[in-house]
Design an enzyme around this catalytic site. Structure first.
Site, PDB file in Angstrom:
ATOM      1  CE  LYS A  93      -3.336   2.949   1.191  1.00 31.84           C
ATOM      2  NZ  LYS A  93      -2.428   4.111   1.380  1.00 31.84           N
ATOM      3  N   GLY A 152       5.369   3.856  10.618  1.00 29.07           N
ATOM      4  CA  GLY A 152       4.586   5.086  10.650  1.00 29.07           C
ATOM      5  C   GLY A 152       4.239   5.471  12.069  1.00 29.07           C
ATOM      6  N   GLY A 185      -1.513   4.820  13.640  1.00 32.64           N
ATOM      7  CA  GLY A 185      -1.671   4.003  12.440  1.00 32.64           C
ATOM      8  C   GLY A 185      -1.291   2.555  12.685  1.00 32.64           C
ATOM      9  N   GLY A 186      -0.163   2.365  13.359  1.00 30.20           N
ATOM     10  CA  GLY A 186       0.293   1.006  13.631  1.00 30.20           C
ATOM     11  C   GLY A 186      -0.690   0.242  14.503  1.00 30.20           C
ATOM     12  CD  GLU A 197      10.642   1.910  12.739  1.00 27.82           C
ATOM     13  OE1 GLU A 197      11.185   1.588  11.678  1.00 27.82           O
ATOM     14  OE2 GLU A 197      10.600   3.088  13.157  1.00 27.82           O
ATOM     15  CB  CYS A 220      12.162   5.777  13.404  1.00 26.25           C
ATOM     16  SG  CYS A 220      11.532   5.557  11.754  1.00 26.25           S
ATOM     17  CD  GLU A 224       7.966   9.579  17.119  1.00 27.40           C
ATOM     18  OE1 GLU A 224       9.001   9.376  16.496  1.00 27.40           O
ATOM     19  OE2 GLU A 224       6.912   8.911  16.950  1.00 27.40           O
TER      20      GLU A 224
END
Lengths: 518, 518
Positions: free
Chosen positions: B178, B235, B239-240, B259, B296, B387
């Site tokens: 995707k 991401g 989302g994860g 991740e 990240c 974060e």
């Protein structure tokens, strides 16, 4: 003791040691643990973790060997207790004790060899352009305290000091066992042996704790405790999925290794059937009825193409099954669930009852049963693919190889898949193996699934719902990997590195250096 | 096209290639995929799986190399496109292309070596008492088709042909990507390169598919498709976790390697600070502001004990940060979220704003920011540990080593943890490493976390919420293990075994025989 703990003790069913054959209570009620005991065990495990994981390989291996010694030292009372609580035969439990001790010694060996450390070194490249490469060194570290839920059907080898406990301890994880309520007395004897080994090895007490209780509240609290880092479980699909759900809903989710349900398809190929249908029929019933059928790898599904060979197989299987005598099942609950499962199959409009075994003695004897249906019916109703824990199996008659493949493609994930085959069946077998590889953790030829070797190349695992994590095994040395994660050290001074990764250490452990074996 | 697919296309936001610096639309709207395209891609992947996983190692390795060649063949237009869509500098994207191609070649090498097959053989022991031991052979097999969600911040190395795609293809899994909507044009170029490699290698088209669309419906459908066996994602935490939830709620749950988020604590130890506080201050800002802080592994948290050395560090860091010029961020959305994160820190009653960078040009320039708080405040409010994606960092001043350890014990799981230390700091560092090993996938000394080598000993992973599965890495050769599971073969005729496990095959792959290396 907190009020909540009082509550869980007050509302939990009383826990006694029960004679499986007579249903009689043979002990006073066990002291049942509460939520405060769960918290205390987890706190002790957490406190012990850094000390325990820092033990060198020789110390940790000696500790695992010592647990084995202490289990042997318990002597015959362990066998007698386990026989009484499980209803399993004495020879079986003597074998299981040997397996349990052997398993601990296997993991001691694994710990000594150090392959599980997964050591990797990428040396620095100070002159690399456009930028130097740092020194990178990797090893596996243990996840943290592990919760283990013992199984009812292996009171020794899959319980208090079973494979989950042995592999977690080998990895460097303290263990908190929730003992199975079906064998509290055997569990207590084994837990005491482990505690003796902990003490004799000079390790902190928190390396091993044993919690006792019936009902689900205690186990739920254990999985939810923030100090628990992973869960090992062997039991029912419902039980496993409940623990998975709890683990995923935690603020910090953790992995659950639940070995849950499997019907272990056995495929009888035409040439094998033609050559030895009768022998296969009686050998199949031997595997089906062993231990009252209470194996995760029990052959609960038989697939074959219709024909004379299959008729001969069925005749022999029916005769053997009718001669079989029901053996005592592990608990009243398991016996009752088995009865319901058999009844549902017998009442199913597309299922024919081929044979039933003899009733057997005692309050919980499980009468073996063999059913048959056709592929179309099996493909229509997925309930026909669900496990009936005990000595019940379903034969699915297929018209041809295509239908056989359709049925195999439809079955859920399995621990094992078996091919009974002769050399002339190889071409057909070759078309089945790609399907079976996606369905099962172990593919076997011309044997029966009920023997599970504790070795290096064993996989006792498989796609969902056989387990909650197909990437692993719960039996064999590879099981240690479940409780490890990789850590990379970049440009650390040698003194700060773990011993195995230091420069100049005479290293007897295999290392991948720049991707190549040393 | 189904009605549902019409609907998803009608309701999905239009997808254009956007110039990150100007916000201008620079392409016609991309043709957006619908649910039927998801289903078609998954069906093609499923159809290709058995063929692709049966490729020999040389063929599969050559295919990975070929993808790298085809990416190089795209030429400068790929760099120009990625620069325009990401706002990242040209040199960075040239480096990233090199990394992407190098990563594919690394996995080609890994495939050739065959270590990942995890071969194990326990030879039969026909004379063992009381029963013979069967022949057991184990190898790793690929899980099945893998869904990959590209990241916005590495339009090449963590996207269409990034590490997830490379490692899944290396494992033998077809991939359905995707594409990230922030770089549709770059994604299309890379997807076309992979398709050329598929075709040139004579592989079925379904080995690789590329789906394009904005909004979440398409990705959700992909994760829910029963043919998908695993998911790779890089991401945001939100989302994860959404993908993890979808994957766990499937009738057959599947693993998700997400991740997600990390603030990568950097610990400044006293002797290092005393010796080179000023140099550390400016080097820190270099790591913080590189790529507009969109890594990240960006150092979003700095820990140190109060003292003169820290004051010198702060003075230098403030000067460097104030001199830094805001760089264009990847998307308007990321820029807006960064602004909100910085604003929240600036408005926090326990947080002091130490410095802000210069504003920078363009519509989405992220102005760097450095904040400070004390350990007590950090321990009180866990939001301070979340974060802020971009060039923002928080310094936590600690009174003493105990407070430093308390803060480290409190931080969430991280991708990295860094020690700035001198030899005299070793004793203190030794007390921190056991804490850091439980918090992070990589521990580094005297460097900055923002460089991630693609090697064998790299771990780009870590405890939750850095990733959804701490047992793995998404960078480096170990990443292939994410897409594999073990299968054991018991007493199979040699002709039915996979080539690597057959008798008499000259085997160049390492094998563990009875637990020992061959």
């Amino acid at each position: 003791m907190t009020d909540q703990s009082k509550l869980v003790r007050a509302t939990a069913p009383a826990l006694h040691s029960i004679d499986a054959q007579t249903g009689a209570i043979v002990s006073d009620a066990f002291a049942v643990h509460g939520f405060d005991d769960v918290a205390a065990a987890c706190a002790a495990a957490e406190a012990a973790f850094d000390i325990y994981r820092a033990t060198d390989r020789a110390t940790r291996a000696a500790f695992l060997d010592r647990i084995g010694d202490e289990i042997v030292t318990i002597g015959d009372v362990l066998i007698e207790t386990a026989v009484r609580e499980s209803g399993l035969p004495r020879a079986r439990l003597e074998g299981e004790r040997g397996r349990t001790v052997g398993q601990l010694r296997l993991f001691a060996d694994v710990v000594r060899r150090g392959e599980w450390l997964g050591l990797r070194i990428d040396p620095a490249l100070p002159d690399r352009q456009p930028a130097p490469r740092p020194d990178l060194r990797l090893r596996m570290v243990p996840l943290g305290p592990v919760a283990v839920f013992g199984a009812s059907n292996f009171p020794l080898a899959f319980s208090t000091a079973g494979g989950d406990t042995a592999s977690a301890l080998a990895a460097g994880c303290p263990v908190v066992v929730k003992g199975h309520p079906a064998h509290p007395a055997a569990g207590a004897l084994v837990a005491e042996a482990i505690r003796r080994a902990v003490s004799a090895s000079g390790l902190p007490e928190g390396v091993f704790s044993h919690l006792v209780g019936a009902g689900n509240a205690l186990g739920a609290a254990l999985v939810q405790d923030p100090r628990i880092a992973a869960v090992g479980f062997t039991g029912s699909r419902g039980g496993g999925l409940a623990l998975v759900k709890l683990a995923q809903a935690r603020p910090v989710p953790i992995p659950v290794y639940a070995e849950m349900s499997s019907i272990n398809p056995v495929v009888l190929l035409p040439h094998a059937l033609a050559a030895r249908g009768a022998a296969l029929g009686s050998a199949f019933v031997g595997s089906l009825t062993m231990g009252a059928g209470q194996f995760c790898t029990n052959p609960g599904l038989v697939l074959a193409m219709e024909g004379e060979g299959l008729d001969v197989f069925v005749t022999a299987a029916v005769a053997a099954l009718q001669a079989s005598v029901g053996a005592t099942m592990l608990t009243g609950g398991i016996h009752a669930a088995y009865g319901q499962g058999v009844q549902a199959l017998a009442a199913h409009e597309d299922v024919e009852t081929l044979a039933q075994g003899q009733a057997g003695e005692g309050v919980a004897a499980g009468r073996a049963a063999l059913f048959a249906t056709d592929a179309a019916a099996f493909l229509r109703d997925e309930a026909l693919g669900h496990e009936v824990f005990g000595a019940s199996s379903l034969l699915v008659r297929c018209r041809d190889a295509d239908e056989l493949r359709d049925v195999l493609a439809k079955v859920e994930g399995q621990l094992t898949a078996t091919l009974q085959m002769d050399a002339e069946d190889e071409a057909l077998a070759a078309t089945l193996i790609p399907i079976l590889e996606r369905k099962a953790g172990r593919i076997l030829a011309n044997g029966w699934p009920t023997g599970v070797e504790v070795t290096h190349a064993m996989v006792h695992g498989g796609p969902y719902p056989a387990t909650s994590d197909a990437r692993t095994t719960s039996v064999g040395s590879l099981a240690i990997d479940r409780f490890l994660r990789p850590v990379s050290y970049q440009n650390l001074a040698s003194a700060l590195l773990p011993a195995e990764l230091r420069d100049g250490t005479a290293n007897d452990v295999p290392v991948l250096i720049d991707g190549k074996r040393n």
